[in-house]
Each structure stands twice: as C-alpha cells, then as structure tokens.
Design a protein around this motif. Sequence first.
Motif, short mmCIF file in Angstrom:
data_model
loop_
_atom_site.label_atom_id
_atom_site.label_comp_id
_atom_site.label_asym_id
_atom_site.label_seq_id
_atom_site.Cartn_x
_atom_site.Cartn_y
_atom_site.Cartn_z
N ARG A 1 -8.38 -9.21 -0.90
CA ARG A 1 -7.92 -8.05 -0.84
C ARG A 1 -8.99 -6.79 -1.45
O ARG A 1 -9.06 -5.91 -0.99
CB ARG A 1 -6.55 -7.81 -1.34
N LEU A 2 -9.63 -7.40 -2.67
CA LEU A 2 -10.41 -6.65 -3.07
C LEU A 2 -12.00 -6.95 -2.35
O LEU A 2 -12.83 -5.96 -2.26
CB LEU A 2 -10.72 -7.02 -4.44
N PHE A 3 -12.20 -8.12 -2.02
CA PHE A 3 -13.39 -8.62 -1.72
C PHE A 3 -13.24 -9.17 -0.18
O PHE A 3 -13.07 -10.70 -0.16
CB PHE A 3 -14.22 -9.61 -2.73
N LEU B 1 -5.24 -5.40 -12.02
CA LEU B 1 -6.70 -5.90 -11.46
C LEU B 1 -6.79 -7.30 -11.77
O LEU B 1 -7.18 -8.32 -11.47
CB LEU B 1 -7.72 -5.02 -11.89
N ILE C 1 -4.70 -9.88 -9.80
CA ILE C 1 -5.30 -10.10 -8.80
C ILE C 1 -6.56 -11.04 -8.90
O ILE C 1 -6.69 -12.15 -7.99
CB ILE C 1 -5.91 -8.95 -8.04
N LEU D 1 -13.32 -0.89 -8.88
CA LEU D 1 -12.18 -1.83 -8.54
C LEU D 1 -10.59 -1.26 -9.06
O LEU D 1 -9.61 -1.58 -8.22
CB LEU D 1 -12.55 -3.26 -9.27
N LYS E 1 -9.45 0.87 -6.34
CA LYS E 1 -8.82 0.00 -4.99
C LYS E 1 -7.65 -0.57 -5.20
O LYS E 1 -6.70 -0.64 -4.38
CB LYS E 1 -10.06 -1.07 -4.91
N VAL E 2 -7.31 -1.27 -6.35
CA VAL E 2 -6.23 -1.94 -6.95
C VAL E 2 -5.04 -0.71 -6.70
O VAL E 2 -4.06 -1.05 -6.51
CB VAL E 2 -6.18 -2.39 -8.26
N ILE F 1 -7.60 -12.21 -4.39
CA ILE F 1 -9.03 -11.65 -4.40
C ILE F 1 -9.32 -11.02 -3.21
O ILE F 1 -10.24 -10.27 -3.08
CB ILE F 1 -9.92 -12.63 -5.06
N GLU G 1 0.94 -1.29 0.01
CA GLU G 1 0.17 -0.01 0.15
C GLU G 1 0.72 1.26 0.01
O GLU G 1 0.40 2.23 -0.60
CB GLU G 1 -0.77 0.17 1.20
#
Length: 256
Positions: free
Chosen positions: A179-181, A168, A171, A148, A151-152, A177, A83
């Motif tokens: 980390r996104l959901f 994306l 991932i 998305l 977020k990425v 996944i 991050e």
Amino acid sequence: MNSPKRSRLLLLLLFPLLLNGQILNSDSLISDFTKFVRLLEETHPDPYTGFGGRYFFHDEVRKAKEQLESSRTIKDFDEVCSEFLSHIPDQHTYLRVSGINESMKVGHLNVELGVMPEGLYIKSIDRKYASLLGAQINSINQLPIGHLVGKVNRISASENKYGSYLNLANIISKGNIVRLFPDISESLEMNLNTLHGEKIDVSLPVIYSDEEVDKISVPATLVIGKDDNLSFGFANDNEDIMYLRIKSIMAQENYW
C-alpha cells in the motif's frame, strides 16, 4: 443503550470477511458501506470534525461510494473504509480484516521498528544484519520518513505524530507494504544513520511468509515492579547513559 449499537457495528465489520475470497457485486459493497456509515454516525461521539464538518463528511462518503463502484473484493472494501476512517483522529475507530486468503498476503520486512521523537529506528532485526541495530531510518526507497508518514495518514487514523510513526512501523514490520510501495520488488532500499554516526544505504529483502528468523534486539530493559509499565535500561554499550521508560500514564497520581 450503547452496547447493542457496538454489537451491530462489530457484526457489520465481521460478516463480509466470510466472503473474503469471492468476487463480489459492487452494489453489495456499497450497501455494506452505507450501513457502516450510518452506524458510525449513530455510535461515534464526533464523526464529523476530522472531515471538516458534516458536509465534508458526506462528500467523502460520496467519493468512497464512487470508488466502491469499481471494487470487487473485501480487500478493496477494507482499503476504501480504512482511507475513509483515516480522517477521524481516533485510533480507537478502525476496521480490522482478519482471515485474509494466502493469495492476498502482502510483504513485510523482518525487522521491528521503534518510535523515537522524530522518526523510527531499528529495534530488532535478522541477526545477519546486526550492525544495523539501533540505526535511525532516514528514507525508504528514496522517500523520506516524513513523506511516508503523510501516505500512512491517508490510510490509517492517528491521534498524533507518534501514532503515525507507529502505524508506519507496523506496516513495514507486519505487512501491507504494497500500500506504500505499489511497485515493490524483492527488496527495499533504506538510508540509515548508524549508531556509529555513519550514513549508509542498505537493501533489505521483502518477506512473503511468516517464517521466523533469528533476530537480535536492542538490550532488554530492566522492569520495575510486577509488570512492564515502568522500566529502565542503558542507551549505549558502555552503560553510562541510562534511560527511564514509562509505557503509559493513566493518571499522574500513579507516579507522584
């Protein structure tokens, strides 16, 4: 003079992986992160601009250390560092974690996604979903692709929007996944535009193993020359729409 610095940075990134499965002291993670930041400042040609300047760079360092105070694993360390690095628009600067324990595995979809000018399409997929091949993805779990990508961009560095689409795609296809959901279940819901002009909703299972499946892919391209840098193919079944694909151009003299 640069080589020793690069070696030191590599050792810093690889050494903690040996402790991958252990619960660590947060002071140890903060100490490693402090060394990481120092080496980044010493070796990167411009570590500050992506953060908005030196002041904001060090403000993000402070925030990352606060996060690490409640962290206990290398997975936590990886997420905080990734991050932090996402502020630098440079895909050559990243943290790679290998040898993750089985207990730390995260799901993925048995698809390979391709990048198109304004999004992603299904390039390869389990043969039983063959009708979805080539479909453009509008949203996943009701989140638009643009959302998305945002977020990425907060967890992976990118130099432009196509790099963001590729991050994306990786991932979704290769894992992480969660980390996104974060509340992911056994499947993901996709809204697609098919090659036949239909807008449909489909549910694809989340896979937690490396088991290979029988996939079908978009038609192969025909390679020109001895490598796959220059190729062409057909965009439709009737083969009356042709495309030329140049994988990379290092200098215009290559093709002019």
